[in-house]
Design a protein around this motif. Structure first.
Motif, PDB file in Angstrom:
ATOM      1  N   GLN A 127       0.888  -1.142   0.058  1.00 42.65           N
ATOM      2  CA  GLN A 127      -0.136  -0.099   0.120  1.00 42.65           C
ATOM      3  C   GLN A 127       0.364   1.190   0.268  1.00 42.65           C
ATOM      4  N   LEU A 128       0.490   2.462  -0.647  1.00 42.50           N
ATOM      5  CA  LEU A 128       1.276   3.219  -0.942  1.00 42.50           C
ATOM      6  C   LEU A 128       0.726   4.542  -0.108  1.00 42.50           C
ATOM      7  N   GLY A 129       1.163   5.040   0.830  1.00 38.20           N
ATOM      8  CA  GLY A 129       0.401   5.535   1.035  1.00 38.20           C
ATOM      9  C   GLY A 129       1.191   8.428   1.295  1.00 38.20           C
ATOM     10  N   LEU A 130       0.101   8.505   1.355  1.00 39.44           N
ATOM     11  CA  LEU A 130       0.335  10.150   1.558  1.00 39.44           C
ATOM     12  C   LEU A 130       0.640  10.848   2.782  1.00 39.44           C
ATOM     13  N   ILE A 131       1.025  11.022   3.544  1.00 36.08           N
ATOM     14  CA  ILE A 131       1.978  11.525   4.561  1.00 36.08           C
ATOM     15  C   ILE A 131       1.167  13.204   4.691  1.00 36.08           C
ATOM     16  N   PRO A 132       0.459  13.269   5.299  1.00 33.78           N
ATOM     17  CA  PRO A 132      -0.329  14.905   5.238  1.00 33.78           C
ATOM     18  C   PRO A 132       0.781  15.594   5.914  1.00 33.78           C
ATOM     19  N   GLY A 133       0.547  16.992   5.056  1.00 29.77           N
ATOM     20  CA  GLY A 133       2.039  17.923   5.587  1.00 29.77           C
ATOM     21  C   GLY A 133       1.058  18.553   5.992  1.00 29.77           C
ATOM     22  N   ASP A 134       1.695  20.413   6.079  1.00 30.30           N
ATOM     23  CA  ASP A 134       0.864  21.640   7.224  1.00 30.30           C
ATOM     24  C   ASP A 134      -0.522  21.494   6.916  1.00 30.30           C
ATOM     25  N   ASP A 135      -1.502  21.269   5.403  1.00 24.68           N
ATOM     26  CA  ASP A 135      -2.378  20.871   5.207  1.00 24.68           C
ATOM     27  C   ASP A 135      -2.955  19.825   5.022  1.00 24.68           C
ATOM     28  N   PRO A 136      -3.658  19.585   6.281  1.00 21.92           N
ATOM     29  CA  PRO A 136      -4.225  18.251   5.755  1.00 21.92           C
ATOM     30  C   PRO A 136      -5.148  18.167   5.346  1.00 21.92           C
ATOM     31  N   GLU A 137      -5.534  18.850   4.649  1.00 28.87           N
ATOM     32  CA  GLU A 137      -6.809  18.611   3.674  1.00 28.87           C
ATOM     33  C   GLU A 137      -6.109  18.873   1.968  1.00 28.87           C
ATOM     34  N   TYR A 138      -5.377  19.193   1.651  1.00 26.61           N
ATOM     35  CA  TYR A 138      -4.188  19.206   0.591  1.00 26.61           C
ATOM     36  C   TYR A 138      -4.498  17.703  -0.196  1.00 26.61           C
ATOM     37  N   ARG A 139      -5.030  17.955  -1.528  1.00 27.21           N
ATOM     38  CA  ARG A 139      -5.043  16.968  -2.251  1.00 27.21           C
ATOM     39  C   ARG A 139      -4.608  17.080  -3.382  1.00 27.21           C
ATOM     40  N   PRO A 140      -3.333  16.210  -3.893  1.00 25.29           N
ATOM     41  CA  PRO A 140      -2.959  16.957  -5.277  1.00 25.29           C
ATOM     42  C   PRO A 140      -4.210  16.701  -6.899  1.00 25.29           C
ATOM     43  N   SER A 141      -3.205  16.711  -7.475  1.00 25.29           N
ATOM     44  CA  SER A 141      -3.679  17.044  -8.355  1.00 25.29           C
ATOM     45  C   SER A 141      -3.603  15.561  -9.000  1.00 25.29           C
ATOM     46  N   PRO A 142      -5.578  15.010 -10.034  1.00 26.57           N
ATOM     47  CA  PRO A 142      -4.878  13.545 -10.477  1.00 26.57           C
ATOM     48  C   PRO A 142      -3.224  13.606 -11.814  1.00 26.57           C
ATOM     49  N   GLU A 143      -3.653  14.476 -12.238  1.00 34.44           N
ATOM     50  CA  GLU A 143      -1.846  14.575 -12.971  1.00 34.44           C
ATOM     51  C   GLU A 143      -0.667  14.299 -12.433  1.00 34.44           C
ATOM     52  N   ASP A 144      -0.883  15.243 -11.135  1.00 36.60           N
ATOM     53  CA  ASP A 144       0.217  15.521 -10.119  1.00 36.60           C
ATOM     54  C   ASP A 144       0.253  13.892  -9.637  1.00 36.60           C
TER      55      ASP A 144
END
Length: 157
Positions: free
Chosen positions: A123-140
């Motif tokens: 399982q691949l997971g992103l670890i939230p940074g300063d803004d826990p609501e941040y979502r990268p674009s689908p392209e990113d």
């Protein structure tokens, strides 16, 4: 999902023109209003028995990268710039996060830097940074996955 013969022909044409899986995914959505995941498009291409010309070039590039890594005198984190526009970069940690098989950081096109980790279950997971609501674009996210795969292959994973 079943595609019409016209849609299958379009996919074959796009791949023969050198389009990537992400490009085909986007074109299916734009041209035919068909929403598919990256993996579903990859399976579709496999099912249609379409081969990529760039696969051989990528394999050669990976071999060259492996050879150049062996020649390197110092061991530093792997930094991989995104293909094309260079807006997403992936770094693999030298010391992995606890509980992670492999970990590192990613910088997305908008400059936001997040941690990531891959656990032993795959399982691949992103670890939230300063803004826990941040979502990268689908392209990113797609570019991150491509760059991560490349970085991990260069590291021998």
């Amino acid at each position: 999902m079943d595609l019409t013969d016209t849609q299958k022909a379009a996919v074959k044409t796009w791949i023969n023109e050198g389009k990537s899986i992400a490009d085909v995914q986007r074109l299916l959505r734009e041209d035919f209003s068909i929403s598919m995941t990256y993996m579903d498009v990859r399976f579709l291409v496999d099912d249609l028995d379409i081969s990529f010309a760039e696969v051989e070039a990528q394999a050669d590039a990976v071999k060259e990268a492996d050879e150049s890594e062996k020649d390197a005198e110092t061991v530093e984190p792997e930094l991989v710039d995104a293909g094309g526009n260079g807006t997403v970069s992936v770094e693999v940690d030298q010391v992995m996060r606890p509980g992670a098989l492999v970990s590192g950081t990613v910088i997305f096109s908008d400059g936001v830097k997040l941690g990531w980790q891959l656990n032993s279950g795959g399982q691949l997971g992103l670890i939230p940074g300063d803004d826990p609501e941040y979502r990268p674009s689908p392209e990113d996210v797609q570019e991150f996955q491509v760059q991560l795969q490349s970085a991990l292959q260069q590291q021998g994973f």
